[in-house]
Motif scaffolding. Sequence first.
Motif, PDB file in Angstrom:
ATOM      1  N   HIS A 109       0.792  -1.016   0.041  1.00  0.00           N
ATOM      2  CA  HIS A 109       0.152   0.127  -0.024  1.00  0.00           C
ATOM      3  C   HIS A 109       1.004   1.348   0.048  1.00  0.00           C
ATOM      4  N   GLY A 110       2.375   1.063   0.040  1.00  0.00           N
ATOM      5  CA  GLY A 110       2.936   2.141  -0.177  1.00  0.00           C
ATOM      6  C   GLY A 110       3.813   2.573   1.185  1.00  0.00           C
ATOM      7  N   LEU A 111       3.216   2.709   2.514  1.00  0.00           N
ATOM      8  CA  LEU A 111       3.742   2.552   3.957  1.00  0.00           C
ATOM      9  C   LEU A 111       5.651   2.121   3.440  1.00  0.00           C
ATOM     10  N   ALA A 112       6.375   2.951   3.507  1.00  0.00           N
ATOM     11  CA  ALA A 112       8.127   2.574   3.405  1.00  0.00           C
ATOM     12  C   ALA A 112       7.804   1.480   4.190  1.00  0.00           C
ATOM     13  N   MET A 113       8.792   0.530   4.405  1.00  0.00           N
ATOM     14  CA  MET A 113       8.806  -0.480   5.288  1.00  0.00           C
ATOM     15  C   MET A 113       9.614   0.140   6.529  1.00  0.00           C
ATOM     16  N   SER A 114       9.977  -0.374   7.258  1.00  0.00           N
ATOM     17  CA  SER A 114      10.676  -0.130   8.828  1.00  0.00           C
ATOM     18  C   SER A 114      10.394  -1.392   9.612  1.00  0.00           C
TER      19      SER A 114
END
Length: 283
Positions: free
Chosen positions: A183-188
């Motif tokens: 969905h676009g959230l930067a992986m962290s």
Amino acid sequence: MNIIKTSIVLNRYLNTIRETNTKVTIGFIPTMGALHSGHTSLINASVKNNDITVCSIFVNPTQFGDSADLEKYPKPIEKDIEVLLKNECDVLFLPSNDTVYPNDYTQKSYDLNDLDLKIEGASRPGHFQGVCNVVGRFFEIVKPDNAYFGQKDYQQTVVVNRLIQITNSSVKLNVVPIKRESHGLAMSSRNIRLSEKGRQNAAFIYRSLVQLKEDISNLGLEQSVKKARQFIQAQKGAHVDYLLAVDSITLEPVKNMEDSKGIAVVTVVEYEGVRLLDNIILK
């Protein structure tokens, strides 16, 4: 995969390889564990371009200003080992605090041209000096040819580039593009602290950055940044720590696209009590 816990053993292992093959290349990925697909993209880049890949897992206390944040940092080591094995990492360096910072080690204060005091550094005093101390130590121990860092921590890549310059290091910095969830959230590693719904909703951060880039041709850079900041701030439960357009070398704020050869927009949004970093490179 070899799991090595002391610098002496790691030096011996890597030196033996270098003596056997003088042209061997070593890639290095420093991490604090809780590995996800963002980390594996760094590992894959190293495996593809080097003979030996070394990944470290060390939760560095000197870059945490808040001891509670340090204590909450996830440490799923068994899962991390599985990830490294699956992605063909050659060496896991798993040092203790005493190995990284022996008794005779004195914390260094690097001349970072104030890069450590800006943006994220203003919110987290001492953070980037802590990063440079641990990265500097790892470069001394591993002596890699290539080091891999993720674009998600944009300011960190700029700071490490400065560290390499001022220490006359021969390490080549490789910045790998941001890996994102569907969905676009930067992986962290911090994303696991979000609720499932929150994790989905937090995609508004990336959407705002993409829209910002599209808006520039009509609104200009300054107004596009202002619009994006207002959009994020309007999301329920979201608080913008900062959202800035900056020069890619000095990290000084930029108001117009013509003001700099390289420009990135960097942001941190606090959502569900978690600080979420993201950025987009404009040019």
